[in-house]
Write a protein that holds these residues in place. Structure first.
Motif, PDB file in Angstrom:
ATOM      1  N   GLU A 178       8.004 -17.267  -5.033  1.00  0.00           N
ATOM      2  CA  GLU A 178       6.944 -16.273  -5.204  1.00  0.00           C
ATOM      3  C   GLU A 178       7.473 -14.938  -5.725  1.00  0.00           C
ATOM      4  OE1 GLU A 178       3.544 -14.018  -2.477  1.00  0.00           O
ATOM      5  OE2 GLU A 178       4.445 -15.898  -1.763  1.00  0.00           O
ATOM      6  N   TRP A 179       8.641 -14.523  -5.262  1.00  0.00           N
ATOM      7  CA  TRP A 179       9.181 -13.214  -5.612  1.00  0.00           C
ATOM      8  C   TRP A 179      10.260 -13.253  -6.689  1.00  0.00           C
ATOM      9  CZ3 TRP A 179       9.881 -10.516  -0.143  1.00  0.00           C
ATOM     10  CH2 TRP A 179       8.606 -10.265   0.399  1.00  0.00           C
ATOM     11  N   GLY A 180      10.569 -14.439  -7.180  1.00  0.00           N
ATOM     12  CA  GLY A 180      11.619 -14.541  -8.192  1.00  0.00           C
ATOM     13  C   GLY A 180      11.345 -13.694  -9.417  1.00  0.00           C
ATOM     14  N   GLY A 181      10.080 -13.618  -9.831  1.00  0.00           N
ATOM     15  CA  GLY A 181       9.722 -12.847 -11.016  1.00  0.00           C
ATOM     16  C   GLY A 181       9.933 -11.352 -10.852  1.00  0.00           C
ATOM     17  N   TYR A 182      10.081 -10.890  -9.604  1.00  0.00           N
ATOM     18  CA  TYR A 182      10.354  -9.474  -9.355  1.00  0.00           C
ATOM     19  C   TYR A 182      11.853  -9.176  -9.325  1.00  0.00           C
ATOM     20  CZ  TYR A 182       5.482  -9.435  -7.691  1.00  0.00           C
ATOM     21  OH  TYR A 182       4.113  -9.558  -7.582  1.00  0.00           O
ATOM     22  N   GLY A 183      12.670 -10.207  -9.487  1.00  0.00           N
ATOM     23  CA  GLY A 183      14.117 -10.006  -9.393  1.00  0.00           C
ATOM     24  C   GLY A 183      14.618  -9.976  -7.962  1.00  0.00           C
ATOM     25  N   ILE A 184      13.828 -10.526  -7.048  1.00  0.00           N
ATOM     26  CA  ILE A 184      14.214 -10.570  -5.631  1.00  0.00           C
ATOM     27  C   ILE A 184      14.726 -11.972  -5.312  1.00  0.00           C
ATOM     28  CG2 ILE A 184      13.403 -10.369  -3.255  1.00  0.00           C
ATOM     29  CD1 ILE A 184      11.275  -8.401  -4.320  1.00  0.00           C
ATOM     30  N   ARG A 185      15.946 -12.031  -4.799  1.00  0.00           N
ATOM     31  CA  ARG A 185      16.564 -13.310  -4.447  1.00  0.00           C
ATOM     32  C   ARG A 185      16.568 -13.483  -2.933  1.00  0.00           C
ATOM     33  NH1 ARG A 185      21.721 -14.247  -5.134  1.00  0.00           N
ATOM     34  NH2 ARG A 185      22.429 -12.080  -4.979  1.00  0.00           N
TER      35      ARG A 185
END
Length: 294
Positions: A178-185
């Motif tokens: 869900e958060w990959g597109g924000y650059g959050i790993r």
């Protein structure tokens, strides 16, 4: 193994960072140049840890935050304060946890909630508070959560922890997508037996954890620097495409053996009573310590 300034410019929050594995991870990150924030319920322990870590690392910065991560509002206030007073976090280590061995038929709802409220709900509260601020500010971030090898097989006699840590594994994988597109790993570590005072007191009361080495394929328990190195690898820059992974570091134990505490099946009723009394005594000691620092 790592360059001395590998984590310079990083600002990392470690939950449960006053003792045990959390302290060890915070210590390693600090040694590699990160600004560290540790949180937990025992303010005196946190402040002592912060002072000790900074004394060992000239120029190092460690901030202590007394908070109960079971309280969503308190968590949000802590995270807001960090962002406002020190700047945005770049990383989060979800380490705070609770656990104890018990036959499941002996568990009370209160005992179950004591674990699930910290591990499942608390981990979500902290991750959510940090993550939504990263998203709102357009910032990347890295989350490393400490789970258990029981998420791969089973957790007999530690069912509340097995259920709650499985929820953290689900959180890790779900938000990685869900958060990959924000650059959050988001990644997780599943440690095997790394003996600490707290773990030994509640998982092998009166005995200690050293006996677990006999069943391990590598015939030993873990060494803290091994966990520190893996936690550093996952937090550092350079593996930005690595997300949604749960990595076991246990000498191959979960592959070779069943649930970690299956050997307890041979314990008698008297054995379980003794262990309950030992765990209760340790809990009372910790409660008194929290009260003294309030």
């Amino acid at each position: 193994m790592f360059q001395s300034d590998l984590l310079a410019g990083k600002r990392i929050l470690v939950t449960g960072g006053g003792t045990g594995l959390g302290r060890a991870i915070a210590e390693k990150y600090l040694a590699l140049g990160a600004e560290i924030h540790i949180c937990g319920r025992r303010e005196t322990v946190l402040r002592d840890t912060a002072a000790e870590l900074m004394a060992a690392r000239a120029g190092g910065v460690v901030h202590a935050h007394a908070v109960d991560i079971r309280d969503a509002d308190a968590v949000d206030g802590m995270v807001e304060g960090i962002f406002a007073d020190h700047g945005p976090l770049t990383g989060l280590v979800n380490n705070a946890a609770g656990n104890f061995v018990s036959r499941t038929e002996d568990l009370s709802p209160r005992g179950f909630n004591a674990i699930s409220d910290i591990v499942m709900r608390g981990t979500f509260y902290v991750t959510h508070a940090v993550g939504r601020r990263w998203i709102a500010a357009g910032l990347p971030g890295s989350v490393v959560s400490i789970v258990v090898t029981w998420v791969f097989n089973a957790g007999p006699y530690v069912v509340p922890s097995a259920m709650s840590k499985s929820a953290v594994q689900a959180l890790t994988r779900s938000l990685a997508v869900e958060w990959g597109g924000y650059g959050i790993r988001l990644n997780a570590i599943a440690p095997g037996v790394f003996p600490t005072e707290g773990a030994s007191a509640r998982l092998a009361p009166g005995e200690g954890m050293a006996w677990r080495a006999d069943d391990n394929p590598m015939r030993r328990v873990g060494e803290i620097h091994e966990l520190q190195n893996l936690a550093t690898f996952l937090m550092a820059d350079g593996v930005d495409w690595l997300t949604g992974q749960v990595i076991a570091i246990d000498g191959g134990n979960w592959l070779a053996n069943g649930g970690n505490f299956f050997a307890y099946r041979s314990r008698t009723g008297d054995d379980w009573q003794r262990m309950r009394e030992d765990i209760k005594a340790r809990n009372e000691k910790d409660k008194a310590s929290r009260s003294a620092s309030a």
